[in-house]
Scaffold this active site. Structure first.
Site, PDB file in Angstrom:
ATOM      1  N   LYS A 483       0.846  -1.207   0.000  1.00 34.30           N
ATOM      2  CA  LYS A 483       0.000   0.000   0.000  1.00 34.30           C
ATOM      3  C   LYS A 483       0.877   1.251   0.000  1.00 34.30           C
ATOM      4  CE  LYS A 483      -0.454   0.034   5.051  1.00 34.30           C
ATOM      5  NZ  LYS A 483      -1.373   0.036   6.194  1.00 34.30           N
ATOM      6  N   ARG A 581      -9.923   1.048  15.549  1.00 31.26           N
ATOM      7  CA  ARG A 581      -9.832   1.821  14.314  1.00 31.26           C
ATOM      8  C   ARG A 581     -10.907   1.319  13.351  1.00 31.26           C
ATOM      9  NH1 ARG A 581      -4.054   1.854  11.340  1.00 31.26           N
ATOM     10  NH2 ARG A 581      -4.709  -0.283  10.861  1.00 31.26           N
ATOM     11  N   TYR A 709      14.703  31.653   2.270  1.00 33.13           N
ATOM     12  CA  TYR A 709      13.602  32.482   2.757  1.00 33.13           C
ATOM     13  C   TYR A 709      13.774  32.826   4.236  1.00 33.13           C
ATOM     14  CZ  TYR A 709      10.939  31.255  -1.454  1.00 33.13           C
ATOM     15  OH  TYR A 709      10.511  31.095  -2.738  1.00 33.13           O
ATOM     16  N   MET A 758      10.440  24.750  -1.696  1.00 31.99           N
ATOM     17  CA  MET A 758       9.549  23.776  -2.323  1.00 31.99           C
ATOM     18  C   MET A 758      10.319  22.788  -3.190  1.00 31.99           C
ATOM     19  SD  MET A 758       6.264  24.302  -4.844  1.00 31.99           S
ATOM     20  CE  MET A 758       5.207  24.992  -3.571  1.00 31.99           C
TER      21      MET A 758
END
Length: 813
Positions: A483, A581, A709, A758
């Site tokens: 997964k 859960r 930044y 980013m």
């Protein structure tokens, strides 16, 4: 070869049981999955900790294999083939190889050491092949199984052998020495690899030296420990940078991107240039130089050949290609043995039904060209290759031996016609000798992405799988979780490998993950652990198997199952034993039983639960309470419904910590990817993923200048800054910046300065000699994902699954 194989097996202590003695044996196999198995195969049914090849004999007989080496004959196979019955099939394989080796009498170079064996072997092949017909170990075949398989490839035309021998503990080298019987010994660098298998370094060296007990010479880097341990009767040929008593004294200096070696050998003095500067390459090159000196090559030949040494790519890589193709890059070697390995790898990793092989001329087979390309053609046919593209003068001359083959005399000619070949929706193996420069073909076919990649070591996944398999009781099945895009490592490629290893189940979180795998050709049963009711029709359409965890979900699925008139469709019942859960609780079990009783549209394939604290033995009592409740509830279900489904509750940590609760199946998750919560167990696991990038730019800023930044880093002195093209959009946590985290450049830590952007991050490389374009390790062996997770107060799962899918995955062996 037939007579030599026959003679070699007949000299192995065995009881022969069979009818047909009209043998025509041409090849040896230990892999039941190989498409190369056939009537001329002698199959050794090896038995490992988690696998017994005897169970595949029936299927192999159906494919035409008629000759087997076994420890027992499966009942359903009696009288259907020839069997050599032995006490131990691995020992029989080793004895067979030793017998086979004894039929040849020419120089054999045997290499061992901790590091550099494969590089030295490949370089020696390059340096010596103009004068010898060399047979060598394919890839890194240096184990108790790999060495016999390497030796068996010798034929009558070879006149020099180069074989690796690797060991991980005591008493292994004696067996390999009997098989290789080297006449010339090479001891490469002794490092820390496999230290855990020996009491100390001296014992490790002593064990490795056993390979050389009958050699005419031992070539090595002079070392006091080796000098004390080595047999005094062995002729030593040593080199050193600082010990004048060595046979060859070497000094070195760097000139541009090369290293100049000054050689002092007896009364001879000369210079040799090699195109490397890193310490490991220089040492490996000197080892090769020692062989040339021992073989009495002249100074000019040595100088010319050594300067042409090249980086060795030891891995088969899987890459995304143009037009929806999958590329297997093996563009640096072309010999018959490695072609067989590459074709098996192609079959294990093929993403598309259509298979193409781009193949250069094959060198040093020891066979006539006619016989060689006849055998290559047979390999191509047995592996069901759809298209062959031959490149080279020789393979072009034998084009007619291949079906659906087009050939070109040169790589340049192929590239000129590239656009006419229509590559699309196929798996392409690119296999070429280095002189053909097939890297240019790879560049044409490879999908263009940016320089940041996550490299996935498929060997490591296989090793980790086998490690956890070794902890299982007999007949316990294994489900592997793929997964979340294989925990960030890639879904299909890992699923394909797991299918090759014949795991029992794959697990995904959502239906779309399973649909992608089924659509890509995965045939293993796939369990969907968190199915949404809206996905039930798609789950049924694609033959996925849903986990059912509530009465609402069960009723919704049964309604669709009845509409589609399903019969015994597999479902999996999830019990909540304390995780709270998902799952049926104790107070809903009676309603569950009432709903399922007598229903024929579905079949309960398994009952499962999930442990909340299997990784933390402080909560051992809670874990045992979960196991007890699971036993109670699952037993009630089985009794009331009169069913015998699989039961499973253990995840990766549970496999190690609660082995008594393995039931019928376990679920392996992050452990497959090389991560454990237990420090001792972590030492046994292999690193799977290495996130890499490059240096885009280097600049020096002055005291008082800032980076990034918000001016969160201000230089206190002149500082050299390198910019790396990876950022938080690629999955690097912003919390890893501002000098908490680091990357590795040239084996040195370069701390991240300022805020992570980013698409970029910046590091301090003031004290690191590096250049723009140099490789950068974001995580892998160092820093590990576990280390990063600990520093960020999170878990390794988050680090792995955060790596963006825009980061290219490269799979290799």
């Amino acid at each position: 070869m037939s007579q030599k194989i026959l003679k070699s097996i007949q000299n192995v202590p065995a009881t022969f049981i069979g009818n047909n003695t009209n043998w025509a044996l041409e090849t040896i196999s230990i892999d039941s999955r190989s498409l190369q198995n056939g009537p001329q195969t002698l199959f050794f049914a090896l038995v490992g900790a988690n696998n017994d090849a005897h169970q595949y004999i029936k299927d192999l007989i159906a494919t035409g294999v008629q000759n087997f080496v076994v420890t027992y004959i499966p009942k359903e196979c009696e009288g259907k083939a020839n069997f050599f019955v032995v006490q131990n099939t691995l020992i029989a394989l080793q004895q067979f190889a030793a017998n086979y080796r004894s039929l040849f009498n020419f120089p054999i170079i045997g290499l061992t050491g901790s590091n550099g064996k494969t590089i030295v072997k490949e370089w020696l092949n390059f340096l010596l092949s103009p004068d010898y017909n060399v047979i060598r170990s394919p890839k890194s075949y240096n184990s108790q199984i790999g060495v016999p398989l390497s030796i068996i490839a010798i034929n009558e035309q070879h006149n020099l052998g180069i074989f690796e021998a690797g060991i991980s503990t005591r008493s292994e080298m004696d067996k390999l020495q009997e098989i290789v019987k080297p006449t010339i010994g090479i001891l490469t660098n002794i490092g820390t690899a496999h230290d855990e298998g020996f009491v100390n370094t001296e014992e490790k060296i002593s064990e490795k030296l056993k390979l050389f007990k009958h050699v005419e010479v031992l070539i090595y880097h002079k070392n006091k420990i080796i000098d004390l341990i080595v047999d005094s009767e062995i002729n030593l040929f040593s080199w050193s940078f600082n010990d004048k008593s060595a046979s060859v004294f070497v000094s070195k200096k760097s000139v541009l991107d090369k290293t100049v070696l000054n050689i002092e050998f007896g009364q001879e003095y000369y210079e040799i240039k090699i195109p490397f500067q890193d310490e490991a390459s220089v040492e490996n090159a000197i080892t090769c130089l020692m062989v040339l000196l021992y073989f009495k090559y002249d100074e000019k030949t040595i100088q010319n050949r050594m300067e042409l040494l090249y980086p060795v790519e030891m891995r088969l890589k899987v890459k995304n290609g143009i037009n929806n193709c999958s590329i297997i890059d093996d563009s640096y070697s072309s010999d018959f043995q490695s072609l067989k390995i590459a074709l098996d790898f192609l079959e294990s990793q093929k993403q598309y039904k259509k298979k193409t092989v781009i193949l250069s001329d094959i060198f040093q087979s020891g066979l006539s060209n006619d016989e060689l390309y006849t055998r290559v053609s047979q390999l191509i046919v047995s592996n069901k290759i759809d298209r062959v593209i031959g490149i080279g003068e020789t393979i072009s001359a034998f084009e007619k031996k291949f079906v659906n083959c087009v050939s070109y005399k040169t790589t340049a000619e192929f590239i000129a016609k590239f656009n006419d070949l229509n590559f699309a929706n196929e798996t392409i193996l690119i296999k070429g000798a280095r002189t053909f420069q097939f890297e240019e073909i790879v560049a044409l076919l490879e999908e263009k992405t940016h320089e940041t990649v996550l490299e996935i070591n498929l060997n490591a996944i296989s090793d980790n799988l086998n490690f956890f398999k070794s902890k299982l009781k007999p007949n316990v099945k294994i489900m592997v979780m793929v997964k979340a895009f294989g925990y960030g490592n890639g879904g299909f490629e890992i699923a394909k490998l797991l299918e090759h290893h014949k795991v029992d189940y794959l697990g995904v979180a959502f239906a779309d993950e399973g649909i992608l795998l089924k659509s890509a050709g995965i045939h293993l049963p796939i369990m969907v652990l968190n199915p949404e009711t809206t996905s039930f029709p798609a789950i049924i359409q694609h033959q996925l198997e849903p986990e059912i965890y509530s009465l609402k979900g069960l009723h919704a699925f049964l309604k669709i199952a009845e509409q589609k008139q399903l019969n015994q469709f597999p479902i999996h019942i999830k019990l909540d034993t304390g995780m709270h859960r998902l799952g049926f609780e104790d107070n809903t079990i009676d309603d569950l039983i009432a709903t399922l009783k007598g229903n024929q549209t579905v079949k309960v394939k398994s009952i499962l639960s999930h442990m909340a604290t299997s990784d933390n033995l402080e909560f051992k009592d809670f874990a045992y309470a979960q196991i007890d409740l699971f036993e109670k509830l699952s037993s009630k279900l089985m009794s009331e419904l009169q069913i015998t489904p699989l039961r499973h509750i253990l995840n990766t940590s549970g496999i190690s910590n609660f082995q008594e609760a393995q039931y019928d199946m376990v679920r392996l998750g992050i452990g497959l990817y090389g991560v454990s919560n237990d420090a001792e167990e972590q030492k046994q696991l292999e690193n799977v993923g290495t996130l890499k990038s490059i240096i885009s730019q280097i600049r020096t800023i002055s005291k008082g200048e800032s980076v990034g930044y918000g001016r969160r880093f201000i230089a206190e002195k002149p500082t050299k800054i390198a910019t790396i093209p990876i950022g938080y959009a690629d999955g690097i946590s912003r919390g890893w910046g501002n000098e908490l985290g680091f990357v590795m450049i040239k084996n040195a830590k370069a701390y991240i300065v300022g805020s992570i952007c980013m698409d970029m991050l910046m590091v301090d490389v003031t004290d690191i000699e590096c250049l723009e374009g140099d490789q950068v390790i974001i995580f892998g062996e160092c820093p590990t994902v576990s280390y990063i997770a600990k520093k960020l107060n999170t878990i390794p799962y988050e680090i792995l699954t955060s790596v963006s899918q825009r980061v290219k995955r490269v799979f290799y062996r």
